[in-house]
Design an enzyme around this catalytic site. Structure first.
Site, PDB file in Angstrom:
ATOM      1  N   LYS A 184       3.547  -1.262  -5.073  1.00 12.55           N
ATOM      2  CA  LYS A 184       2.416  -0.466  -4.587  1.00 12.55           C
ATOM      3  C   LYS A 184       2.370   0.891  -5.303  1.00 12.55           C
ATOM      4  CE  LYS A 184       1.033  -3.833  -2.142  1.00 12.55           C
ATOM      5  NZ  LYS A 184       1.328  -4.306  -0.810  1.00 12.55           N
TER       6      LYS A 184
HETATM    7  C1  LIG Z   1       1.371  -5.460   0.204  1.00  6.26           C
HETATM    8  C2  LIG Z   1       0.318  -5.733   1.219  1.00  6.26           C
HETATM    9  C3  LIG Z   1       0.602  -5.808   2.594  1.00  6.26           C
HETATM   10  C4  LIG Z   1       1.996  -5.840   3.138  1.00  6.26           C
HETATM   11  O1  LIG Z   1       2.755  -4.757   2.785  1.00  6.26           O
HETATM   12  P1  LIG Z   1       4.337  -4.811   3.068  1.00  6.26           P
HETATM   13  O2  LIG Z   1       4.735  -3.366   3.000  1.00  6.26           O
HETATM   14  O3  LIG Z   1       4.935  -5.643   1.981  1.00  6.26           O
HETATM   15  O4  LIG Z   1       4.533  -5.395   4.412  1.00  6.26           O
HETATM   16  C5  LIG Z   1      -0.440  -5.924   3.481  1.00  6.26           C
HETATM   17  N1  LIG Z   1      -1.709  -6.016   3.049  1.00  6.26           N
HETATM   18  C6  LIG Z   1      -2.032  -5.993   1.743  1.00  6.26           C
HETATM   19  C7  LIG Z   1      -3.456  -6.072   1.353  1.00  6.26           C
HETATM   20  C8  LIG Z   1      -1.020  -5.874   0.787  1.00  6.26           C
HETATM   21  O5  LIG Z   1      -1.328  -5.871  -0.511  1.00  6.26           O
END
Ligand SMILES: *Cc1c(COP(=O)(O)O)cnc(C)c1O
Length: 387
Positions: free
Chosen positions: A189
């Site tokens: 991210k």
């Molecule tokens: C990465 C992601 C999540 C989940 O995030 P985590 O921190 O891995 O639980 C939820 N929604 C979207 C759209 C994502 O890309």
């Protein structure tokens, strides 16, 4: 030089500096490795960074944050929550954790975010909430979504896993008039803590409930009250909570990543702008830009091959890999996955826009550690395959 002679260019890489490393080491040396002063500081910093008087509650994933948000809003069996099919499964699985039902709707062909007209049509007497996703880091149409929610008495939880920093009508995602916003700090991210997330809200009741449920249902009021007077062994359990707290080790990384968030966004945007100008004219639909004056986090650079492209999407990705370039697809829509398809009898015909995007889409590498020549290499490979 031929691309095939170069080392493999990964699809994504985090950018971790010496500051993050030193902060982690200081946590390790301090003896306080789980949630403590660093987690608290990360929360305080995060609220200050967003502004707008929000409270931030650190969690060990965005998935945990979304689950806590729905729980705090009282979502339960029999309730419906409207969300998009064009997302990662975490957006919807949390609805099932609580025994409620996701109602999937299609996306807008331009923004790739949830289609607000479809939200309107999906509302029933059971609908309790809407979860929009700021797909790829471009804001969903929050003005319309919050308007619909107000008219129908629905809650809004923003899945902002892609949206740091993103703005909507000039305001940072996290400071809008939704009920809760949840960010992700997963490895790929825009900022990362390895695993981690942040639940953000202006509603003190939601914040209080999320804090309790984040750590086993321990009532912090009782905890704090008693720890002040007597040895700190006493606590009260007020609900069967979860184990969703963020460690100080992870928060140590987050404290420094957050400071770099705007700098990272500028780097990402510069790469996106190069892609935009260099890839124009190829048989591609380029990703939507933010609305004029707004910030796009550029978490993902998502292209769509048009029908006149020389190769199909699968071949395109194969050829990019042959050139040593990592690629991904965002997303295999939820209506394609066996669990969602079979549980809710979903077909591709119900989601024509998402299905078409899915069949033509590919995501190019875009991250802050890419060098000028990495970017050139991606552009060169795309031109070679599609030009
Ligand atoms: C990465 C992601 C999540 C989940 O995030 P985590 O921190 O891995 O639980 C939820 N929604 C979207 C759209 C994502 O890309």
């Amino acid at each position: 030089m031929d691309n095939t002679d170069l080392p493999f260019l990964p699809f994504a890489l985090p950018e971790i500096g010496e500051e993050e490393i030193a902060e982690v080491v200081s946590s390790l040396r301090s003896g306080w490795v789980t949630s403590g002063p660093k987690a608290k500081q990360f929360e305080t910093d995060f609220s200050a960074w967003l502004g707008g008087g929000v409270e931030s509650i650190s969690v060990n994933s965005a998935t945990a944050g979304l689950h806590l948000a729905l729980e705090a809003l009282g979502i339960g069996p029999g309730d419906e929550v409207i969300t998009t099919t064009h997302t990662f499964t975490a957006t919807a699985e949390v609805i099932r954790y609580l025994g409620a039902d996701p109602v999937f709707v299609d996306v807008d062909s331009t923004t790739l975010c949830i289609d607000t007209a479809q939200i309107q049509r999906a509302i029933t007497s059971r609908t309790k909430a809407i979860i929009p996703v700021h797909f790829a880091g471009r804001s969903a149409d929050m003005r319309t979504i919050i308007g619909i929610a107000r008219r129908h008495g629905l809650k809004v939880i923003e899945d902002a896993a892609h949206a740091l920093p993103t703005t909507c009508n000039g305001a940072l995602i996290g400071t809008l008039d939704s009920d809760v916003t949840v960010f992700s700090f997963y490895a790929n991210k825009t900022i990362t803590t390895g695993e981690g997330g942040m639940l953000v809200t202006r509603d003190s009741e939601i914040a209080k409930r999320a804090r309790i449920m984040r750590l086993h249902g321990i009532n912090r009021d009782a905890f704090d009250r008693f720890t002040a007077k007597v040895p700190s062994w006493y606590y009260e359990i007020v609900a069967p909570g979860f184990k969703y707290n963020l460690t100080d080790i992870a928060a140590s990384i987050g404290i420094h990543q957050l400071k770099k968030a705007n700098f990272f966004q500028k780097k990402r945007q510069a790469i996106a702008e190069r892609y935009n100008s260099e890839l124009a004219g190829l048989p591609l639909i380029l990703p939507p830009n933010a609305e004029a004056g707004d910030i796009h986090s550029w978490h993902l650079y998502v292209i769509q091959l048009t029908e006149d492209a020389k190769v199909g999407r699968d071949t395109f990705i194969e050829k990019m890999f042959e050139q040593g370039i990592g690629m991904s697809v965002h997303y295999v829509p939820l209506h394609q996955h066996p669990y969602w398809r079979e549980t809710y009898t979903l077909t591709p015909e119900m989601f024509p826009v998402s299905q078409t995007i899915y069949e033509h889409t590919a995501t190019l590498p875009l991250y802050t550690r890419m060098t000028e020549s990495d970017v050139d290499r991606v552009i060169g490979a795309v031109k070679k395959i599609l030009g």
